[in-house]
Write a protein that holds these residues in place. Structure first.
Motif, PDB file in Angstrom:
ATOM      1  N   LEU A  65       0.815  -1.215   0.000  1.00 22.29           N
ATOM      2  CA  LEU A  65       0.000   0.000   0.000  1.00 22.29           C
ATOM      3  C   LEU A  65       0.845   1.261   0.000  1.00 22.29           C
ATOM      4  O   LEU A  65       0.380   2.331  -0.374  1.00 22.29           O
ATOM      5  N   SER A  66       2.114   1.153   0.443  1.00 18.94           N
ATOM      6  CA  SER A  66       2.978   2.332   0.450  1.00 18.94           C
ATOM      7  C   SER A  66       3.264   2.806  -0.969  1.00 18.94           C
ATOM      8  O   SER A  66       3.669   3.941  -1.175  1.00 18.94           O
ATOM      9  N   GLY A  67       3.060   1.948  -1.962  1.00 25.23           N
ATOM     10  CA  GLY A  67       3.216   2.347  -3.350  1.00 25.23           C
ATOM     11  C   GLY A  67       1.913   2.795  -3.966  1.00 25.23           C
ATOM     12  O   GLY A  67       1.781   2.851  -5.183  1.00 25.23           O
ATOM     13  N   CYS A  68       0.929   3.109  -3.149  1.00 29.79           N
ATOM     14  CA  CYS A  68      -0.394   3.538  -3.620  1.00 29.79           C
ATOM     15  C   CYS A  68      -0.248   4.700  -4.590  1.00 29.79           C
ATOM     16  O   CYS A  68       0.530   5.604  -4.365  1.00 29.79           O
ATOM     17  N   VAL A  70      -0.841   1.465  -8.082  1.00 30.92           N
ATOM     18  CA  VAL A  70      -1.829   0.384  -8.085  1.00 30.92           C
ATOM     19  C   VAL A  70      -3.235   0.956  -7.935  1.00 30.92           C
ATOM     20  O   VAL A  70      -4.137   0.660  -8.716  1.00 30.92           O
ATOM     21  N   PHE A  71      -3.430   1.786  -6.908  1.00 29.60           N
ATOM     22  CA  PHE A  71      -4.704   2.460  -6.678  1.00 29.60           C
ATOM     23  C   PHE A  71      -4.475   3.971  -6.772  1.00 29.60           C
ATOM     24  O   PHE A  71      -3.382   4.446  -6.477  1.00 29.60           O
ATOM     25  N   ARG A 131      -7.016  11.437 -12.882  1.00 32.91           N
ATOM     26  CA  ARG A 131      -7.139  10.050 -12.411  1.00 32.91           C
ATOM     27  C   ARG A 131      -6.354   9.808 -11.125  1.00 32.91           C
ATOM     28  O   ARG A 131      -6.539   8.787 -10.469  1.00 32.91           O
ATOM     29  N   ARG A 132      -5.424  10.699 -10.787  1.00 39.13           N
ATOM     30  CA  ARG A 132      -4.560  10.589  -9.610  1.00 39.13           C
ATOM     31  C   ARG A 132      -3.726   9.307  -9.651  1.00 39.13           C
ATOM     32  O   ARG A 132      -3.487   8.665  -8.643  1.00 39.13           O
TER      33      ARG A 132
END
Length: 266
Positions: free
Chosen positions: A16-19, A22-23, A73-74
């Motif tokens: 998730l730290s690479g959010c 991926v998201f 899109r962020r």
């Protein structure tokens, strides 16, 4: 069984730290050394430096990547391994350097983000023993043609090096026009400060950097202020938790170096 779940919790944290890749959202633990809006305000480009060091050594290196951030899109996307990032102020073009993982990197790459195409230019006339190049200052002639003052060196800017290692840099001027890239013989004044677009074309967004002023905060928090909603949208953000563990690692590393120097080992 409990350890099994904890292991996956740790993996999920780093995932998730690479959010943002991926998201949609901000990326974590990123060192940003250059950034700019695109000419139309739809993209933000930033040059990140993934600093690295050898465990039992005083050598360190910079591993530089250029990323594209879609404002609407962020979402983030890596577009090149490069120590160069120059964004056109009037067209959909970004100049990148040659891939620093190769044995030499004296090419320039023009990236057209309207269709994600790349055009590579070999600069004619550079010394054979100077295998790496990066732009120190730049003048945009058109939306894609440039005249730049460049630094050329025999050392990879993203390679392993010691703190006291001296790098010899030679300066020259390069012109890129159409499909040609040549050394420029005649003199020309090139602004020392590189132009950067920090306000979107409609004036709605302002691109800013938040300094890390707290202990164990090492990474860049890059964000845009939305004047319409008054909200702050983070592009990259430091993580208090991950920075704490990273800081503890640095302390242990330099304590270890201190002990080695105390007993005469360098």
């Amino acid at each position: 069984m409990r350890f099994f779940h904890h292991r996956y919790a740790i993996l999920l944290t780093f995932f998730l730290s690479g959010c943002g890749t991926v998201f949609p959202g901000a990326r974590r633990q990123v060192d940003v050394i250059n950034y700019s809006f695109s000419y139309d305000g739809s993209k933000i480009f930033y040059l990140e430096d993934r600093y690295d060091y050898k465990l039992i050594s005083e050598k360190s290196r910079d591993r530089m990547y250029v990323c594209e951030y879609d404002v609407k899109r962020r979402k983030h996307r890596k577009i090149g391994r490069s120590a160069i990032m120059e964004v056109s102020p009037s067209g959909p073009f970004v100049y990148l350097g040659g891939d620093w993982k190769k044995k030499e990197s004296t090419d320039l790459v023009r990236y057209d983000y309207s269709d994600s195409s790349k055009e590579q230019f070999s600069v004619k006339g550079l010394p054979e023993d100077k295998k790496y190049m990066y732009i120190k200052s730049i003048e945009w002639e058109t939306d894609k043609d440039i005249i730049a003052e460049v630094g050329i060196t025999d050392k990879n800017p993203c390679g392993w090096r010691r703190k006291d290692e001296v790098e010899t840099i030679e300066r020259t001027k390069v012109a890129v026009s159409g499909s040609d890239a040549d050394i420029l013989e005649n003199g020309m004044d090139i602004p020392e400060v590189k132009p950067r677009c920090l306000v979107s074309n409609d004036g709605r967004y302002i691109l800013r950097e938040e300094p890390a002023e707290k202990f164990f905060m090492f990474h860049t928090s890059l964000y845009i202020d939305d004047s319409k909603t008054g909200k702050r949208i983070y592009i990259t953000k430091d993580s208090h938790l991950l920075s704490f563990f990273e800081g503890a690692g640095y302390i242990l590393k330099y304590l270890g170096f201190g002990m080695l120097h105390a007993v005469g080992i360098k």
